[in-house]
Design a protein around this motif. Structure first.
Motif, PDB file in Angstrom:
ATOM      1  N   VAL A  81      46.286  29.639   1.772  1.00 19.66           N
ATOM      2  CA  VAL A  81      47.475  29.160   2.730  1.00 19.66           C
ATOM      3  C   VAL A  81      46.810  27.318   2.727  1.00 19.66           C
ATOM      4  CG1 VAL A  81      49.242  28.589   4.484  1.00 19.66           C
ATOM      5  CG2 VAL A  81      48.640  31.173   3.020  1.00 19.66           C
ATOM      6  N   ARG A  82      45.677  27.855   4.131  1.00 23.93           N
ATOM      7  CA  ARG A  82      45.017  26.522   4.270  1.00 23.93           C
ATOM      8  C   ARG A  82      44.478  25.436   3.562  1.00 23.93           C
ATOM      9  NH1 ARG A  82      40.732  27.881   6.528  1.00 23.93           N
ATOM     10  NH2 ARG A  82      41.889  30.060   6.998  1.00 23.93           N
ATOM     11  N   GLU A  83      43.960  26.186   2.098  1.00 19.78           N
ATOM     12  CA  GLU A  83      43.070  25.289   1.222  1.00 19.78           C
ATOM     13  C   GLU A  83      43.977  24.823   0.561  1.00 19.78           C
ATOM     14  OE1 GLU A  83      40.083  27.673  -0.455  1.00 19.78           O
ATOM     15  OE2 GLU A  83      39.197  27.371   1.379  1.00 19.78           O
ATOM     16  N   THR A  84      45.383  25.196   0.160  1.00 19.24           N
ATOM     17  CA  THR A  84      46.641  24.009  -0.235  1.00 19.24           C
ATOM     18  C   THR A  84      47.699  23.342   0.371  1.00 19.24           C
ATOM     19  OG1 THR A  84      47.018  26.154  -1.422  1.00 19.24           O
ATOM     20  CG2 THR A  84      48.236  24.629  -1.872  1.00 19.24           C
ATOM     21  N   VAL A  85      47.758  23.935   2.004  1.00 21.52           N
ATOM     22  CA  VAL A  85      48.298  22.993   2.891  1.00 21.52           C
ATOM     23  C   VAL A  85      47.476  21.459   3.254  1.00 21.52           C
ATOM     24  CG1 VAL A  85      48.688  23.029   4.959  1.00 21.52           C
ATOM     25  CG2 VAL A  85      49.840  24.369   3.472  1.00 21.52           C
ATOM     26  N   THR A  86      46.117  21.771   2.828  1.00 17.76           N
ATOM     27  CA  THR A  86      45.743  20.544   3.802  1.00 17.76           C
ATOM     28  C   THR A  86      45.125  19.628   3.131  1.00 17.76           C
ATOM     29  OG1 THR A  86      44.114  21.837   4.948  1.00 17.76           O
ATOM     30  CG2 THR A  86      43.407  20.244   5.187  1.00 17.76           C
ATOM     31  N   PRO A  87      45.063  19.533   1.134  1.00 15.67           N
ATOM     32  CA  PRO A  87      45.290  18.568   0.761  1.00 15.67           C
ATOM     33  C   PRO A  87      46.527  17.843   1.023  1.00 15.67           C
ATOM     34  CG  PRO A  87      44.307  20.158  -0.402  1.00 15.67           C
ATOM     35  CD  PRO A  87      44.209  20.646   0.810  1.00 15.67           C
ATOM     36  N   LYS A  88      47.872  18.837   0.523  1.00 12.91           N
ATOM     37  CA  LYS A  88      48.610  18.389   0.116  1.00 12.91           C
ATOM     38  C   LYS A  88      49.716  17.941   1.584  1.00 12.91           C
ATOM     39  CE  LYS A  88      53.617  18.473  -0.918  1.00 12.91           C
ATOM     40  NZ  LYS A  88      53.260  17.383  -2.684  1.00 12.91           N
ATOM     41  N   GLN A  89      49.627  17.947   2.691  1.00 12.42           N
ATOM     42  CA  GLN A  89      49.539  16.318   3.596  1.00 12.42           C
ATOM     43  C   GLN A  89      47.879  16.024   3.590  1.00 12.42           C
ATOM     44  OE1 GLN A  89      51.786  16.916   5.947  1.00 12.42           O
ATOM     45  NE2 GLN A  89      51.552  16.276   7.123  1.00 12.42           N
TER      46      GLN A  89
ATOM     47  N   ALA B 221      54.690  18.112   6.690  1.00  8.15           N
ATOM     48  CA  ALA B 221      54.733  19.070   7.749  1.00  8.15           C
ATOM     49  C   ALA B 221      55.716  19.414   8.302  1.00  8.15           C
ATOM     50  CB  ALA B 221      53.540  18.806   8.547  1.00  8.15           C
ATOM     51  N   ALA B 222      56.920  18.060   8.373  1.00  9.61           N
ATOM     52  CA  ALA B 222      57.631  17.796   8.958  1.00  9.61           C
ATOM     53  C   ALA B 222      58.721  18.392   8.120  1.00  9.61           C
ATOM     54  CB  ALA B 222      58.454  16.540   9.690  1.00  9.61           C
ATOM     55  N   GLY B 223      58.865  18.428   6.567  1.00 11.01           N
ATOM     56  CA  GLY B 223      60.082  18.829   5.665  1.00 11.01           C
ATOM     57  C   GLY B 223      60.130  20.319   6.234  1.00 11.01           C
ATOM     58  N   THR B 224      58.328  20.809   5.641  1.00  8.97           N
ATOM     59  CA  THR B 224      58.413  22.436   5.647  1.00  8.97           C
ATOM     60  C   THR B 224      58.783  23.154   7.455  1.00  8.97           C
ATOM     61  OG1 THR B 224      56.132  21.617   4.328  1.00  8.97           O
ATOM     62  CG2 THR B 224      56.674  23.775   5.525  1.00  8.97           C
ATOM     63  N   LEU B 225      58.881  22.474   8.261  1.00 14.05           N
ATOM     64  CA  LEU B 225      59.329  23.030   9.305  1.00 14.05           C
ATOM     65  C   LEU B 225      60.594  23.057   9.328  1.00 14.05           C
ATOM     66  CD1 LEU B 225      58.849  23.729  12.392  1.00 14.05           C
ATOM     67  CD2 LEU B 225      58.705  21.223  13.068  1.00 14.05           C
ATOM     68  N   ARG B 226      61.078  22.129   9.016  1.00 10.98           N
ATOM     69  CA  ARG B 226      63.132  21.764   8.980  1.00 10.98           C
ATOM     70  C   ARG B 226      63.753  22.709   7.855  1.00 10.98           C
ATOM     71  NH1 ARG B 226      66.288  18.330   6.149  1.00 10.98           N
ATOM     72  NH2 ARG B 226      68.521  18.647   7.392  1.00 10.98           N
ATOM     73  N   LEU B 227      62.708  23.156   6.858  1.00  8.30           N
ATOM     74  CA  LEU B 227      63.022  24.156   5.678  1.00  8.30           C
ATOM     75  C   LEU B 227      62.571  25.605   6.397  1.00  8.30           C
ATOM     76  CD1 LEU B 227      63.678  24.552   2.938  1.00  8.30           C
ATOM     77  CD2 LEU B 227      61.258  24.527   2.176  1.00  8.30           C
ATOM     78  N   PHE B 228      61.541  25.850   7.375  1.00  4.05           N
ATOM     79  CA  PHE B 228      61.337  27.559   7.598  1.00  4.05           C
ATOM     80  C   PHE B 228      62.615  27.093   8.922  1.00  4.05           C
ATOM     81  CE2 PHE B 228      59.409  29.510  11.399  1.00  4.05           C
ATOM     82  CZ  PHE B 228      59.160  31.180  10.317  1.00  4.05           C
ATOM     83  N   PHE B 229      63.159  26.415   9.487  1.00  5.93           N
ATOM     84  CA  PHE B 229      64.301  26.925  10.195  1.00  5.93           C
ATOM     85  C   PHE B 229      65.800  26.566  10.082  1.00  5.93           C
ATOM     86  CE2 PHE B 229      67.909  23.960  12.898  1.00  5.93           C
ATOM     87  CZ  PHE B 229      67.479  24.921  13.212  1.00  5.93           C
ATOM     88  N   HIS B 230      66.015  25.967   8.631  1.00  2.74           N
ATOM     89  CA  HIS B 230      66.920  26.509   8.145  1.00  2.74           C
ATOM     90  C   HIS B 230      66.554  27.626   7.506  1.00  2.74           C
ATOM     91  CE1 HIS B 230      68.560  22.527   7.519  1.00  2.74           C
ATOM     92  NE2 HIS B 230      68.260  22.308   8.961  1.00  2.74           N
ATOM     93  N   ASP B 231      65.928  28.460   6.717  1.00  2.00           N
ATOM     94  CA  ASP B 231      65.823  29.330   6.331  1.00  2.00           C
ATOM     95  C   ASP B 231      65.919  30.250   7.597  1.00  2.00           C
ATOM     96  OD1 ASP B 231      65.746  31.483   4.444  1.00  2.00           O
ATOM     97  OD2 ASP B 231      63.305  31.870   4.693  1.00  2.00           O
ATOM     98  N   CYS B 232      65.496  30.471   8.579  1.00  2.00           N
ATOM     99  CA  CYS B 232      65.223  31.657   9.600  1.00  2.00           C
ATOM    100  C   CYS B 232      66.642  31.646  10.214  1.00  2.00           C
ATOM    101  CB  CYS B 232      64.255  31.128  10.591  1.00  2.00           C
ATOM    102  SG  CYS B 232      62.609  31.354   9.945  1.00  2.00           S
ATOM    103  N   PHE B 233      67.637  30.967  10.797  1.00  2.00           N
ATOM    104  CA  PHE B 233      69.098  30.733  11.208  1.00  2.00           C
ATOM    105  C   PHE B 233      70.203  31.289   9.632  1.00  2.00           C
ATOM    106  CE2 PHE B 233      69.599  28.387  15.433  1.00  2.00           C
ATOM    107  CZ  PHE B 233      67.908  28.875  15.700  1.00  2.00           C
TER     108      PHE B 233
ATOM    109  N   ASP C 194      58.619  17.379  -1.534  1.00  2.00           N
ATOM    110  CA  ASP C 194      57.863  18.303  -0.857  1.00  2.00           C
ATOM    111  C   ASP C 194      57.532  19.552  -0.024  1.00  2.00           C
ATOM    112  OD1 ASP C 194      56.142  15.598  -1.886  1.00  2.00           O
ATOM    113  OD2 ASP C 194      57.000  15.287  -0.370  1.00  2.00           O
ATOM    114  N   ALA C 195      58.795  19.980   0.372  1.00  2.00           N
ATOM    115  CA  ALA C 195      58.375  21.327   1.481  1.00  2.00           C
ATOM    116  C   ALA C 195      58.457  22.256   0.131  1.00  2.00           C
ATOM    117  CB  ALA C 195      59.865  21.140   2.580  1.00  2.00           C
ATOM    118  N   PHE C 196      59.458  22.060  -0.465  1.00  2.00           N
ATOM    119  CA  PHE C 196      59.328  23.230  -1.873  1.00  2.00           C
ATOM    120  C   PHE C 196      58.082  23.551  -2.228  1.00  2.00           C
ATOM    121  CE2 PHE C 196      64.188  21.987  -0.315  1.00  2.00           C
ATOM    122  CZ  PHE C 196      64.605  23.213  -0.503  1.00  2.00           C
ATOM    123  N   ASP C 197      58.164  22.153  -2.636  1.00  2.00           N
ATOM    124  CA  ASP C 197      56.853  21.755  -3.562  1.00  2.00           C
ATOM    125  C   ASP C 197      55.303  22.716  -2.929  1.00  2.00           C
ATOM    126  OD1 ASP C 197      55.177  20.523  -5.652  1.00  2.00           O
ATOM    127  OD2 ASP C 197      53.878  19.684  -3.807  1.00  2.00           O
TER     128      ASP C 197
END
Ligand code: HEM
Ligand SMILES: [Ca+2]
Ligand SMILES: [Ca+2]
Length: 306
Positions: free
Chosen positions: A22-30, A37-49, A80-83
């Motif tokens: 996870v770390r090694e995939t996320v680092t170059p992408k960001q 980062a922002a898109g993924t945080l929002r995606l996670f929030f929308h998933d959990c709610f 980018d968050a889905f990606d």
């Protein structure tokens, strides 16, 4: 089914390189796409709610089902968050096929990304399974809107087990990322909201002047440190630099203002409360073996539901 017991070491035996992959995939992408980062945080929030943290938001629409992500409220979730989830899933399937759920990938990627842009580190417990349902028509009423009052937003957070203070701490997620003009256009057109900082309003009016035709125009939610996870969002609110009405109202409403003051004056308190609230967010409605699966692809259920 009773909620599963999430554990930090859930994949220690079955996918020992999970954390590393996870770390090694996320680092170059960001690095290449700083909005991830922002898109993924929002995606996670929308998933959990919506139906709990079960990757329901990742499901693609097909002829038989209009999925959550195609509801109006989710349409602005960035590609980018889905990606990033797809990339991590692909890497994990090579190393430990069929083991790691998409819900766990999203939870872990979110933490790594938040930490990477300066936010607090917190432990992510694992063992969520991926859900069997994703319905666009169920989204409305389960996610907060930019024009809602504090009590309206609170009722949505309460349904998911959160307090008013946690609502304010989690709103600090708006210290990074963007909003499209239509979400705040009523604060600048036809007249400028007098509580909005006048200089800021001028910038926004210019940026959004053609927003009805150019729907991609977007402004930073935190105009001062948009790429850094810090407590600037709360400092901004006191100066009329809160972009969304739902941001500004946290300072205006006497029930939430003390929390805004606390976080504006004390980044450590914000980081501590944000971290605890994110751990809690990651436990909302989680599914176990009985009511979930490990998807082979994050955007499809393993079985076609027709
Ligand atoms: C309190 C009620 C909330 C409301 C009304 C709200 C509303 C919004 C709106 C309207 C946008 C702009 C979307 C766009 O135009 O693209 C946005 C963006 C965002 N929200 Fe929230 N939100 C809330 C809470 C949260 C929470 C709890 C989190 C996470 C902890 C969060 C994280 C984000 C992030 C990171 C973005 C930027 C996304 C990007 O840059 O792609 N929000 N929010
Ligand atoms: Ca979900
Ligand atoms: Ca910031």
């Amino acid at each position: 089914a009773p909620p599963p017991n999430l554990t930090k070491d859930y994949y220690q035996k079955t996918c020992p390189d999970f954390n590393k992959i996870v770390r090694e995939t996320v680092t170059p992408k960001q690095g290449q796409q700083p909005t991830t980062a922002a898109g993924t945080l929002r995606l996670f929030f929308h998933d959990c709610f919506m139906e709990g943290c079960d990757a329901s938001v990742l499901i693609a629409t097909n002829s038989f089902n209009k999925a959550e992500r195609d509801d109006d409220l989710n349409e602005s979730l960035p590609g980018d968050a889905f990606d990033i989830v797809t990339r991590i899933k692909t890497a994990l399937e090579l190393s430990c096929p069929g083991v790691v759920s998409c819900a766990d990938i999203l939870a872990q990627a979110t933490r790594d990304l938040v930490t990477m842009v300066g936010g607090p580190f917190y432990e992510v417990k694992l063992g969520r399974k991926d859900g069997f349902e994703s319905k666009a028509h169920k989204v409305k009423g389960n996610l907060p809107l930019a024009n809602q009052s504090v009590p309206d937003m609170l009722s949505i957070f309460k349904k998911n087990g959160f307090t008013l203070k946690e609502l304010v701490a989690l709103s600090g997620g708006h210290t990074i990322g963007f909003s499209h003009c239509k979400e705040f256009s009523n604060r600048i057109f036809p007249k400028v909201d007098p509580e909005l900082n006048a200089k800021f309003a001028g910038v926004l009016k210019d940026l959004c002047k053609n927003f009805e035709t150019n729907k991609t125009m977007a402004a930073f939610l935190d105009p001062v440190t948009p790429g850094k996870f810090d407590n600037m969002y709360f400092k901004n609110l006191k100066r009329g630099l809160g972009l969304l009405a739902s941001d500004h109202i946290l300072f205006k409403d006497p029930s939430t203002r003390p929390f805004v003051e606390l976080y504006a004056n004390n980044q450590t308190a914000f980081f501590e409360d944000f971290a605890r609230a994110m751990e809690k967010l990651g436990r909302v409605g989680v599914k176990g073996e009985k009511d979930g699966e490990v998807r082979r692809r994050c955007d499809h259920f393993n079985k076609l539901n027709v």
